[in-house]
Design an enzyme around this catalytic site. Structure first.
Site, PDB file in Angstrom:
ATOM      1  N   LYS A 162       0.851  -1.189   0.000  1.00  0.00           N
ATOM      2  CA  LYS A 162       0.000   0.000   0.000  1.00  0.00           C
ATOM      3  C   LYS A 162       0.884   1.234   0.000  1.00  0.00           C
ATOM      4  O   LYS A 162       1.958   1.241   0.609  1.00  0.00           O
ATOM      5  CB  LYS A 162      -0.908   0.029   1.239  1.00  0.00           C
ATOM      6  CG  LYS A 162      -1.743   1.301   1.379  1.00  0.00           C
ATOM      7  CD  LYS A 162      -2.506   1.361   2.698  1.00  0.00           C
ATOM      8  CE  LYS A 162      -3.201   2.714   2.850  1.00  0.00           C
ATOM      9  NZ  LYS A 162      -3.947   2.825   4.115  1.00  0.00           N
ATOM     10  N   GLU A 207      -9.527  11.875  12.297  1.00  0.00           N
ATOM     11  CA  GLU A 207      -8.728  10.744  12.774  1.00  0.00           C
ATOM     12  C   GLU A 207      -7.925  11.089  14.021  1.00  0.00           C
ATOM     13  O   GLU A 207      -7.043  11.954  13.990  1.00  0.00           O
ATOM     14  CB  GLU A 207      -7.782  10.260  11.679  1.00  0.00           C
ATOM     15  CG  GLU A 207      -7.030   8.992  12.064  1.00  0.00           C
ATOM     16  CD  GLU A 207      -6.565   8.197  10.865  1.00  0.00           C
ATOM     17  OE1 GLU A 207      -5.952   7.132  11.070  1.00  0.00           O
ATOM     18  OE2 GLU A 207      -6.811   8.630   9.731  1.00  0.00           O
TER      19      GLU A 207
END
Length: 391
Positions: A162, A207
């Protein structure tokens, strides 16, 4: 490291009955700091102390600077709070600011903390930005799509699992931007997020990277997003689940040397104003006594903002992104004299400079990613600040 310290270090705390608009309290937009969530939190102005940090070991440098300042305050240190925002990597500048005046709101009670003698300043009304003109950042939209396509090719060859690629967007206004206006609009539109301001970096992040309270640590990992708000699509999609799992695993691996009783609950769906995310809540018990900044040094960058493996992702970002992230996607928040506090990730944000704002947005890319979908996802993430500016 550069510093600025107060001449007098006395600390005064008083409770006030005031239901005024918090965003209108700073006398001007300059040197405003904030950390607000759902109408509760802190906003401050002025600088009782300022530390600018560059180069390797930025978290360790910040910890030493904060510890030294706390020792100067002595018994008054319990009331002091520092706001901090870190560079994404060692190339940039990190900053730690102790506001001269701090207003803390919890439920319907307000406390005002003042460090030093206090200096009178003329209050100016909050100014709207006026007409906003938009232009491309470092990589125009089509070229950034090409960078994503190249990343997907590398991922499919198995070079890494990723990578997170970011892009920027520039806004220009007719008059200098007032951080108080942008903060108020972001807080009004995104009460579920943490509305932050540190040294001109303004945003509303969903977040929470790390929260430390004594020996208790919590985090909420977000990765895997849908701008349509279709949470069921996220839960049912294996590529989104894989992207999310990489981010969770990177956090768990990083905190493991410092913690016991580590628990992860998720993923669930976090639905926000214009986007939905897969979310996993993490809790743990500290065993090493490391403070908040020490934990941040251990975990950043997680796979949620960098990629995995970490080194391979960093190399690919440097090759393809063509962007100086500055303090975007790095820890931002506050800490106290005990080493407790909260650090989010600087997302859904813009760096303000006079009449210009530089917006940032990024996406996690895996082998199954579609470059066109990723471009549209960054557009959805830009929307938080664009809408707040009136676009």
């Amino acid at each position: 490291m550069t510093t600025a310290l107060p001449q007098r270090r006395s600390v005064h705390v008083r409770e006030v009955e005031d239901d005024a608009d918090l965003w209108a309290l700073p006398p001007s937009g300059d040197a405003t700091v904030s950390w607000m969530h759902d109408g509760r939190g802190m906003i401050g102005w002025g600088e009782a102390a300022r530390f600018e940090i560059t180069g390797p070991g930025q978290y360790e440098q910040a910890a030493r600077a904060w510890s030294g300042f706390v020792s100067l305050l002595g018994g008054d240190a319990a009331s002091a709070v520092a706001f901090t925002s870190f560079s994404f990597d060692d190339r940039g500048r990190s900053v730690l600011i102790v506001p001269q005046v701090l207003v803390t709101r919890w439920e319907n009670r307000n406390w005002v903390t003042t460090i030093g003698p206090g200096t009178p300043s003329r209050h100016t009304p909050i100014a709207r930005p006026g007409r906003v003109r938009w232009s491309d950042g470092a990589l125009p939209r089509d070229r950034w799509r090409g960078a994503v396509a190249e990343a997907v090719r590398r991922l499919r060859r198995g070079e890494l699992d990723k990578v997170v690629l970011a892009r920027d967007l520039l806004a220009e206004t007719d008059q200098p931007l007032d951080p108080r206006f942008l903060l108020r609009e972001l807080a009004r539109r995104h009460p579920q997020c943490w509305t932050f301001a540190v040294d001109g970096l303004i945003g509303a992040t969903p977040e929470m990277l790390l929260r430390r309270r004594g020996d208790q640590v919590t985090s909420q990992v977000l990765a895997g997003s849908s701008w349509s708000g279709d949470g069921e699509q996220l839960l049912a999609s294996q590529p989104y689940r894989d992207e999310h799992d990489f981010a969770v695993e990177s956090l768990l691996t990083a905190i493991a040397p410092h913690c016991a009783d580590v628990r992860a609950s998720g993923p669930s769906v976090l639905r926000l104003r214009n986007i939905a995310h897969l979310a996993t809540d993490v809790s743990a018990t500290l065993t090493t006594g490391v403070d908040l900044l020490g934990l941040a040094a251990a975990v950043h960058p997680t796979a949620a903002v960098g990629g995995t493996p970490r080194r391979a992702a960093a190399d690919l970002i440097a090759e393809l992104e063509d962007l100086d992230r500055g303090r975007y996607a790095a820890p931002v928040g506050w800490l106290d004299a005990n080493g407790d506090g909260e650090l989010g990730l600087a997302l859904r944000c813009a760096q303000l400079s006079g009449s210009r704002a530089r917006l940032f947005a990024g996406c996690g890319i895996v082998a199954e990613s579609d470059p066109d979908v990723e471009v549209r996802e960054t557009d959805a993430k830009f929307a938080a600040v664009r809408e707040a500016l009136g676009a």
